[in-house]
Design an enzyme around this catalytic site. Structure first.
Site, PDB file in Angstrom:
ATOM      1  N   GLY A  19     -57.198  16.940   0.169  1.00  0.00           N
ATOM      2  CA  GLY A  19     -58.295  16.735  -0.767  1.00  0.00           C
ATOM      3  C   GLY A  19     -57.936  17.064  -2.209  1.00  0.00           C
ATOM      4  CG  ASN A  55     -58.902  23.334  -4.103  1.00  0.00           C
ATOM      5  OD1 ASN A  55     -59.714  22.565  -4.609  1.00  0.00           O
ATOM      6  ND2 ASN A  55     -58.377  23.142  -2.895  1.00  0.00           N
ATOM      7  CB  ILE A  69     -65.680  25.973   4.174  1.00  0.00           C
ATOM      8  CG1 ILE A  69     -66.371  27.343   3.962  1.00  0.00           C
ATOM      9  CG2 ILE A  69     -64.214  26.144   4.522  1.00  0.00           C
ATOM     10  CD1 ILE A  69     -66.520  28.150   5.248  1.00  0.00           C
ATOM     11  CB  THR A  70     -69.788  22.363   3.226  1.00  0.00           C
ATOM     12  OG1 THR A  70     -69.097  21.468   4.100  1.00  0.00           O
ATOM     13  CG2 THR A  70     -69.494  22.002   1.786  1.00  0.00           C
ATOM     14  CG  ASP A 105     -73.758  21.034   3.583  1.00  0.00           C
ATOM     15  OD1 ASP A 105     -73.261  22.031   3.051  1.00  0.00           O
ATOM     16  OD2 ASP A 105     -73.594  19.876   3.165  1.00  0.00           O
ATOM     17  N   GLY A 135     -79.996  21.713   1.253  1.00  0.00           N
ATOM     18  CA  GLY A 135     -79.060  21.793   2.381  1.00  0.00           C
ATOM     19  C   GLY A 135     -77.865  22.686   2.086  1.00  0.00           C
ATOM     20  CE1 TYR A 158     -69.002  24.024  -1.169  1.00  0.00           C
ATOM     21  CE2 TYR A 158     -70.455  23.047  -2.799  1.00  0.00           C
ATOM     22  CZ  TYR A 158     -69.195  23.176  -2.234  1.00  0.00           C
ATOM     23  OH  TYR A 158     -68.135  22.450  -2.742  1.00  0.00           O
ATOM     24  N   GLY A 195     -68.116  16.671  -9.166  1.00  0.00           N
ATOM     25  CA  GLY A 195     -69.218  16.079  -8.435  1.00  0.00           C
ATOM     26  C   GLY A 195     -68.730  15.653  -7.064  1.00  0.00           C
ATOM     27  CE1 TYR A 196     -73.045  15.650  -4.747  1.00  0.00           C
ATOM     28  CE2 TYR A 196     -72.475  15.284  -2.446  1.00  0.00           C
ATOM     29  CZ  TYR A 196     -73.263  15.886  -3.407  1.00  0.00           C
ATOM     30  OH  TYR A 196     -74.273  16.733  -3.026  1.00  0.00           O
TER      31      TYR A 196
HETATM   32  N1  CAA Z   1     -79.413  14.307  -1.900  1.00  0.00           N
HETATM   33  C1  CAA Z   1     -80.637  13.734  -1.761  1.00  0.00           C
HETATM   34  N2  CAA Z   1     -81.316  13.697  -0.608  1.00  0.00           N
HETATM   35  C2  CAA Z   1     -80.741  14.247   0.472  1.00  0.00           C
HETATM   36  C3  CAA Z   1     -79.483  14.875   0.410  1.00  0.00           C
HETATM   37  C4  CAA Z   1     -78.823  14.879  -0.831  1.00  0.00           C
HETATM   38  N3  CAA Z   1     -77.595  15.439  -0.992  1.00  0.00           N
HETATM   39  N4  CAA Z   1     -79.191  15.347   1.625  1.00  0.00           N
HETATM   40  C5  CAA Z   1     -80.221  15.027   2.428  1.00  0.00           C
HETATM   41  N5  CAA Z   1     -81.138  14.358   1.750  1.00  0.00           N
HETATM   42  C6  CAA Z   1     -82.394  13.842   2.282  1.00  0.00           C
HETATM   43  C7  CAA Z   1     -82.150  12.845   3.419  1.00  0.00           C
HETATM   44  O1  CAA Z   1     -81.856  11.533   2.923  1.00  0.00           O
HETATM   45  C8  CAA Z   1     -83.480  12.906   4.150  1.00  0.00           C
HETATM   46  O2  CAA Z   1     -84.431  12.131   3.448  1.00  0.00           O
HETATM   47  P1  CAA Z   1     -85.438  11.158   4.264  1.00  0.00           P
HETATM   48  O3  CAA Z   1     -86.227  12.078   5.147  1.00  0.00           O
HETATM   49  O4  CAA Z   1     -86.218  10.516   3.177  1.00  0.00           O
HETATM   50  O5  CAA Z   1     -84.539  10.234   5.021  1.00  0.00           O
HETATM   51  C9  CAA Z   1     -83.899  14.367   3.995  1.00  0.00           C
HETATM   52  O6  CAA Z   1     -83.132  14.888   2.893  1.00  0.00           O
HETATM   53  C10 CAA Z   1     -83.587  15.202   5.216  1.00  0.00           C
HETATM   54  O7  CAA Z   1     -82.223  14.974   5.572  1.00  0.00           O
HETATM   55  P2  CAA Z   1     -81.743  14.839   7.092  1.00  0.00           P
HETATM   56  O8  CAA Z   1     -82.603  13.865   7.852  1.00  0.00           O
HETATM   57  O9  CAA Z   1     -80.265  14.575   7.061  1.00  0.00           O
HETATM   58  O10 CAA Z   1     -82.107  16.298   7.672  1.00  0.00           O
HETATM   59  P3  CAA Z   1     -81.198  17.281   8.520  1.00  0.00           P
HETATM   60  O11 CAA Z   1     -81.969  18.525   8.786  1.00  0.00           O
HETATM   61  O12 CAA Z   1     -80.569  16.558   9.662  1.00  0.00           O
HETATM   62  O13 CAA Z   1     -79.993  17.658   7.514  1.00  0.00           O
HETATM   63  C11 CAA Z   1     -79.019  18.314   5.453  1.00  0.00           C
HETATM   64  C12 CAA Z   1     -80.297  18.124   6.231  1.00  0.00           C
HETATM   65  C13 CAA Z   1     -78.238  19.491   6.022  1.00  0.00           C
HETATM   66  C14 CAA Z   1     -79.427  18.630   4.002  1.00  0.00           C
HETATM   67  C15 CAA Z   1     -78.140  17.062   5.577  1.00  0.00           C
HETATM   68  O14 CAA Z   1     -78.862  15.917   5.208  1.00  0.00           O
HETATM   69  C16 CAA Z   1     -76.924  17.140   4.677  1.00  0.00           C
HETATM   70  O15 CAA Z   1     -75.904  17.707   5.049  1.00  0.00           O
HETATM   71  N6  CAA Z   1     -77.011  16.544   3.494  1.00  0.00           N
HETATM   72  C17 CAA Z   1     -75.946  16.543   2.541  1.00  0.00           C
HETATM   73  C18 CAA Z   1     -76.026  17.777   1.677  1.00  0.00           C
HETATM   74  C19 CAA Z   1     -75.005  17.648   0.628  1.00  0.00           C
HETATM   75  O16 CAA Z   1     -75.192  16.969  -0.371  1.00  0.00           O
HETATM   76  N7  CAA Z   1     -73.844  18.317   0.840  1.00  0.00           N
HETATM   77  C20 CAA Z   1     -72.746  18.190  -0.071  1.00  0.00           C
HETATM   78  C21 CAA Z   1     -71.484  18.240   0.751  1.00  0.00           C
HETATM   79  S1  CAA Z   1     -70.074  17.792  -0.236  1.00  0.00           S
HETATM   80  C22 CAA Z   1     -69.791  19.121  -1.171  1.00  0.00           C
HETATM   81  O17 CAA Z   1     -70.376  20.144  -1.040  1.00  0.00           O
HETATM   82  C23 CAA Z   1     -68.729  18.968  -2.206  1.00  0.00           C
HETATM   83  C24 CAA Z   1     -69.263  19.245  -3.548  1.00  0.00           C
HETATM   84  O18 CAA Z   1     -68.981  20.268  -4.102  1.00  0.00           O
HETATM   85  C25 CAA Z   1     -70.109  18.212  -4.208  1.00  0.00           C
END
Ligand code: CAA
Length: 241
Positions: free
Chosen positions: A13, A82, A85-86, A88, A143, A147, A178-179
């Site tokens: 990564g 660097n 972990i996540t 979420d 979520g 983090y 960002g992402y």
């Molecule tokens: N931005 C906007 N909306 C989001 C979102 C996000 N990042 N993550 C989830 N949502 C929304 C979903 O689209 C959903 O909306 P609808 O009900 O309208 O469909 C709602 O939130 C609930 O989501 P889930 O149905 O997926 O619910 P869940 O309980 O199964 O999981 C969650 C919830 C854990 C938040 C999961 O959706 C998730 O992991 N989301 C991603 C979170 C995220 O952005 N993580 C970043 C990882 S990458 C990283 O961290 C690197 C970095 O530094 C940027």
């Protein structure tokens, strides 16, 4: 002339891209990794760089790892924190394990890794410390209460240590990507990524790891000497501060 650089979580990564950018700038680069030996072997075969295995959440392991790298390559002048972990999940469902794992790896690691190298940097009067924080430490993310808290903590760490270190020609900066198209981001539910996250990014795409590598390369160069305590956003316009 090149320096000895250590990149944690450097075999995949963003970390791998950072290691390659520093190598291209003439530095002697070592990387650490936590557990994915296959990825580490692939990275070493590709780059010729040695990968060392230890857990950045474990202070004694970090001190021993730093000592080993310094024995192999010489004093570490550049440290890129660097590794991250996540785990979420919504906060009302979050377990203590999810909280603790993320805080340990993403925040305690800054103490564990930086403490063993900072005295040497101060004694030699030169150093570069870069912390890979996150857009989600700046703006918060549903979520990711764990983090976001850890990554916001990373920024406070940088601002305080930069003040303590500037007089010794040591810069300390945070990058908030960002992402970016890494395994971590690709692990997000594809529906959430496509429908909810990508539309929030004005550039209309994920970042490339190499784009972060280039920024780290600048911060670690002599040209970057006047930049310290900075929080640098690189996120395709998703969050502007
Ligand atoms: N931005 C906007 N909306 C989001 C979102 C996000 N990042 N993550 C989830 N949502 C929304 C979903 O689209 C959903 O909306 P609808 O009900 O309208 O469909 C709602 O939130 C609930 O989501 P889930 O149905 O997926 O619910 P869940 O309980 O199964 O999981 C969650 C919830 C854990 C938040 C999961 O959706 C998730 O992991 N989301 C991603 C979170 C995220 O952005 N993580 C970043 C990882 S990458 C990283 O961290 C690197 C970095 O530094 C940027």
């Amino acid at each position: 002339m090149g320096h000895v650089a250590l990149v944690t979580g450097g075999t995949r990564g963003i970390g791998a891209a950072v290691a390659k950018a520093l190598q291209a700038d003439g530095h002697q680069v070592a990387v650490s990794y936590a557990g994915n030996a296959e990825a580490a072997e692939r990275f070493s075969a590709e780059t010729g760089l040695k990968a060392y295995r230890w857990d950045v959440g474990d202070f004694d392991a970090c001190a021993a790892g730093v000592a080993t790298v310094e024995r192999d390559l010489g004093p570490i002048d550049i440290l890129v924190n660097n590794a991250g972990i996540t785990r979420d999940g919504f906060f009302h469902k979050m377990t203590r394990d999810q909280w603790r794992a993320v805080l340990t790896t993403n925040l305690d690691s800054l103490f564990n890794m930086t403490r063993p190298v900072i005295e040497g940097m101060r004694a030699r009067g030169w150093g570069r410390i870069v912390v890979i924080s996150s857009i989600n430490g700046q703006k918060g993310q549903m979520g990711q209460v764990n983090y976001s808290a850890a990554k916001a903590g990373d920024i406070g760490f940088v601002k305080a240590l930069a003040q303590e270190s500037a007089g010794k020609n040591i810069t300390v900066n945070a990058i908030c990507p960002g992402y970016v198209g890494t395994e971590m981001v690709r692990a997000i539910d594809p529906d959430v990524l496509q429908r909810r996250i990508l539309p929030q990014i004005p550039a209309g795409r994920l970042g490339e790891p190499a784009e972060i590598g280039e920024l780290v390369r600048y911060l670690c160069s002599d040209a970057g000497a006047f930049m310290t305590g900075a929080t640098l956003s690189i996120n395709g316009g998703q969050y502007m501060v």
